[in-house]
Structures are given as structure tokens and as C-alpha cells.
Design a protein around this motif. Structure first.
Motif, PDB file in Angstrom:
ATOM      1  N   HIS A  42       0.845  -1.191   0.000  1.00  0.00           N
ATOM      2  CA  HIS A  42       0.000   0.000   0.000  1.00  0.00           C
ATOM      3  C   HIS A  42       0.878   1.236   0.000  1.00  0.00           C
ATOM      4  CE1 HIS A  42      -3.791  -1.973   1.954  1.00  0.00           C
ATOM      5  NE2 HIS A  42      -3.656  -2.262   0.677  1.00  0.00           N
ATOM      6  N   ILE A  43       0.442   2.262  -0.693  1.00  0.00           N
ATOM      7  CA  ILE A  43       1.074   3.577  -0.627  1.00  0.00           C
ATOM      8  C   ILE A  43       0.146   4.397   0.252  1.00  0.00           C
ATOM      9  CG2 ILE A  43       1.774   5.620  -1.884  1.00  0.00           C
ATOM     10  CD1 ILE A  43       1.575   2.262  -3.601  1.00  0.00           C
ATOM     11  N   THR A  44       0.621   4.750   1.441  1.00  0.00           N
ATOM     12  CA  THR A  44      -0.224   5.440   2.408  1.00  0.00           C
ATOM     13  C   THR A  44       0.291   6.842   2.672  1.00  0.00           C
ATOM     14  OG1 THR A  44       1.019   4.577   4.286  1.00  0.00           O
ATOM     15  CG2 THR A  44      -0.862   3.301   3.580  1.00  0.00           C
ATOM     16  N   GLU A  45      -0.634   7.737   2.972  1.00  0.00           N
ATOM     17  CA  GLU A  45      -0.279   9.086   3.389  1.00  0.00           C
ATOM     18  C   GLU A  45       0.121   8.990   4.850  1.00  0.00           C
ATOM     19  OE1 GLU A  45      -1.979  13.578   2.880  1.00  0.00           O
ATOM     20  OE2 GLU A  45      -3.355  11.905   2.717  1.00  0.00           O
ATOM     21  N   GLN A  46       1.336   9.417   5.153  1.00  0.00           N
ATOM     22  CA  GLN A  46       1.877   9.205   6.484  1.00  0.00           C
ATOM     23  C   GLN A  46       1.083   9.951   7.560  1.00  0.00           C
ATOM     24  OE1 GLN A  46       6.042  10.000   6.811  1.00  0.00           O
ATOM     25  NE2 GLN A  46       6.191   9.004   8.773  1.00  0.00           N
ATOM     26  N   ALA A  47       0.610  11.142   7.274  1.00  0.00           N
ATOM     27  CA  ALA A  47      -0.088  11.942   8.278  1.00  0.00           C
ATOM     28  C   ALA A  47      -1.435  11.339   8.678  1.00  0.00           C
ATOM     29  CB  ALA A  47      -0.292  13.362   7.761  1.00  0.00           C
ATOM     30  N   THR A  48      -2.167  10.778   7.719  1.00  0.00           N
ATOM     31  CA  THR A  48      -3.512  10.281   7.993  1.00  0.00           C
ATOM     32  C   THR A  48      -3.616   8.769   8.013  1.00  0.00           C
ATOM     33  OG1 THR A  48      -4.120  10.309   5.663  1.00  0.00           O
ATOM     34  CG2 THR A  48      -4.535  12.327   6.927  1.00  0.00           C
ATOM     35  N   GLY A  49      -2.674   8.082   7.381  1.00  0.00           N
ATOM     36  CA  GLY A  49      -2.738   6.630   7.284  1.00  0.00           C
ATOM     37  C   GLY A  49      -3.656   6.140   6.178  1.00  0.00           C
ATOM     38  N   ARG A  50      -4.191   7.048   5.379  1.00  0.00           N
ATOM     39  CA  ARG A  50      -5.089   6.668   4.291  1.00  0.00           C
ATOM     40  C   ARG A  50      -4.312   6.053   3.136  1.00  0.00           C
ATOM     41  NH1 ARG A  50      -9.619  11.401   3.720  1.00  0.00           N
ATOM     42  NH2 ARG A  50     -10.435  11.147   5.833  1.00  0.00           N
ATOM     43  N   VAL A  51      -4.867   5.010   2.577  1.00  0.00           N
ATOM     44  CA  VAL A  51      -4.250   4.338   1.440  1.00  0.00           C
ATOM     45  C   VAL A  51      -4.572   5.124   0.173  1.00  0.00           C
ATOM     46  CG1 VAL A  51      -4.187   2.222   0.076  1.00  0.00           C
ATOM     47  CG2 VAL A  51      -4.405   2.097   2.557  1.00  0.00           C
ATOM     48  N   LYS A  52      -3.534   5.516  -0.546  1.00  0.00           N
ATOM     49  CA  LYS A  52      -3.699   6.286  -1.783  1.00  0.00           C
ATOM     50  C   LYS A  52      -3.526   5.431  -3.029  1.00  0.00           C
ATOM     51  CE  LYS A  52      -4.412  10.186   0.161  1.00  0.00           C
ATOM     52  NZ  LYS A  52      -5.661  10.914   0.018  1.00  0.00           N
ATOM     53  N   GLY A  53      -3.024   4.218  -2.868  1.00  0.00           N
ATOM     54  CA  GLY A  53      -2.851   3.328  -3.997  1.00  0.00           C
ATOM     55  C   GLY A  53      -2.189   2.038  -3.541  1.00  0.00           C
ATOM     56  N   PHE A  54      -2.052   1.097  -4.455  1.00  0.00           N
ATOM     57  CA  PHE A  54      -1.364  -0.148  -4.137  1.00  0.00           C
ATOM     58  C   PHE A  54      -0.699  -0.687  -5.391  1.00  0.00           C
ATOM     59  CE2 PHE A  54      -5.457  -1.538  -5.644  1.00  0.00           C
ATOM     60  CZ  PHE A  54      -5.176  -2.673  -6.379  1.00  0.00           C
ATOM     61  N   ARG A  55       0.309  -1.491  -5.181  1.00  0.00           N
ATOM     62  CA  ARG A  55       1.021  -2.145  -6.275  1.00  0.00           C
ATOM     63  C   ARG A  55       1.445  -3.536  -5.814  1.00  0.00           C
ATOM     64  NH1 ARG A  55      -0.991   1.363  -8.634  1.00  0.00           N
ATOM     65  NH2 ARG A  55      -0.084   2.893 -10.031  1.00  0.00           N
ATOM     66  N   ARG A  56       1.710  -4.400  -6.773  1.00  0.00           N
ATOM     67  CA  ARG A  56       2.163  -5.759  -6.455  1.00  0.00           C
ATOM     68  C   ARG A  56       3.682  -5.821  -6.300  1.00  0.00           C
ATOM     69  NH1 ARG A  56      -1.491 -10.143  -7.037  1.00  0.00           N
ATOM     70  NH2 ARG A  56       0.408 -11.360  -6.889  1.00  0.00           N
ATOM     71  N   GLU A  57       4.404  -4.942  -6.944  1.00  0.00           N
ATOM     72  CA  GLU A  57       5.869  -4.922  -6.875  1.00  0.00           C
ATOM     73  C   GLU A  57       6.326  -3.768  -5.994  1.00  0.00           C
ATOM     74  OE1 GLU A  57       7.986  -7.106  -8.325  1.00  0.00           O
ATOM     75  OE2 GLU A  57       6.269  -8.238  -9.103  1.00  0.00           O
ATOM     76  N   HIS A  58       7.336  -4.023  -5.166  1.00  0.00           N
ATOM     77  CA  HIS A  58       7.842  -2.992  -4.260  1.00  0.00           C
ATOM     78  C   HIS A  58       8.420  -1.809  -5.030  1.00  0.00           C
ATOM     79  CE1 HIS A  58      10.716  -1.127  -1.426  1.00  0.00           C
ATOM     80  NE2 HIS A  58       9.695  -1.267  -0.609  1.00  0.00           N
ATOM     81  N   THR A  59       9.138  -2.084  -6.095  1.00  0.00           N
ATOM     82  CA  THR A  59       9.737  -0.991  -6.872  1.00  0.00           C
ATOM     83  C   THR A  59       8.667  -0.117  -7.513  1.00  0.00           C
ATOM     84  OG1 THR A  59      10.000  -2.494  -8.749  1.00  0.00           O
ATOM     85  CG2 THR A  59      11.915  -2.181  -7.321  1.00  0.00           C
ATOM     86  N   GLU A  60       7.591  -0.734  -7.989  1.00  0.00           N
ATOM     87  CA  GLU A  60       6.493   0.034  -8.567  1.00  0.00           C
ATOM     88  C   GLU A  60       5.781   0.864  -7.501  1.00  0.00           C
ATOM     89  OE1 GLU A  60       3.942  -2.624 -10.666  1.00  0.00           O
ATOM     90  OE2 GLU A  60       5.517  -3.245 -12.047  1.00  0.00           O
ATOM     91  N   ALA A  61       5.647   0.308  -6.299  1.00  0.00           N
ATOM     92  CA  ALA A  61       5.022   1.040  -5.196  1.00  0.00           C
ATOM     93  C   ALA A  61       5.869   2.254  -4.814  1.00  0.00           C
ATOM     94  CB  ALA A  61       4.830   0.124  -3.992  1.00  0.00           C
ATOM     95  N   CYS A  62       7.173   2.084  -4.791  1.00  0.00           N
ATOM     96  CA  CYS A  62       8.065   3.210  -4.481  1.00  0.00           C
ATOM     97  C   CYS A  62       7.984   4.278  -5.564  1.00  0.00           C
ATOM     98  CB  CYS A  62       9.500   2.726  -4.316  1.00  0.00           C
ATOM     99  SG  CYS A  62       9.773   1.782  -2.815  1.00  0.00           S
ATOM    100  N   ALA A  63       7.884   3.851  -6.815  1.00  0.00           N
ATOM    101  CA  ALA A  63       7.763   4.809  -7.923  1.00  0.00           C
ATOM    102  C   ALA A  63       6.462   5.602  -7.802  1.00  0.00           C
ATOM    103  CB  ALA A  63       7.819   4.078  -9.261  1.00  0.00           C
TER     104      ALA A  63
END
Length: 70
Positions: A42-63
Motif C-alpha cells: 500500500h502507498i499510504t499518506e503518512q499523516a492520515t494513514g489513508r491508502v492512496k494506492g497499491f502495487r504488487r511490486e515494491h519498486t512500482e510502489a516506491c515509484a
């Protein structure tokens, strides 16, 4: 039954690799990559903890997290 995923959102599961490597030391990252199960991140907003997106690959999630930072 689906297991509770709240424990995965703790700081120990957060990916700070690029932040620690000097990617942007002026401020902490706004979006972080958190493991969300087997093969999902999950790509989460650190301040709120809300999930803004998801990816199956770690590198894609970081991108995606980098893209959302801009």
C-alpha cells in the motif's frame, strides 16, 4: 476470514530506503510504502494513514509514492 492488517501499518513496515539514502532530507516523506499482504504494497499518506494506492511490486510502489510526492 481475512486477518487484521492494522499491525502492518506500524513504522517497522515502512519503506524509508530512499529517504535514508538522501532522496529528500529537507522533510520527511509524505507517502510511504507499507507491506499489505503477500505480494501487495500500500502507498499510504503518512499523516492520515489513508491508502492512496497499491502495487504488487515494491519498486512500482516506491515509484508511485515518489510520483505522489510531486
Amino acid at each position: 476470514m481475512h486477518e487484521n492488517t492494522e499491525f502492518r501499518r506500524e513504522a517497522r513496515g515502512v519503506s524509508y530506503t530512499e529517504y535514508a539514502a538522501g532522496y529528500n532530507l529537507n522533510r520527511p516523506p509524505r507517502f510511504v510504502v507499507v507491506p499489505a499482504g503477500i505480494g501487495f504494497f500500500h502507498i499510504t499518506e503518512q499523516a492520515t494513514g489513508r491508502v492512496k494506492g497499491f502495487r504488487r511490486e515494491h519498486t512500482e510502489a516506491c515509484a508511485l509514492a515518489r510520483h505522489l510526492e510531486n
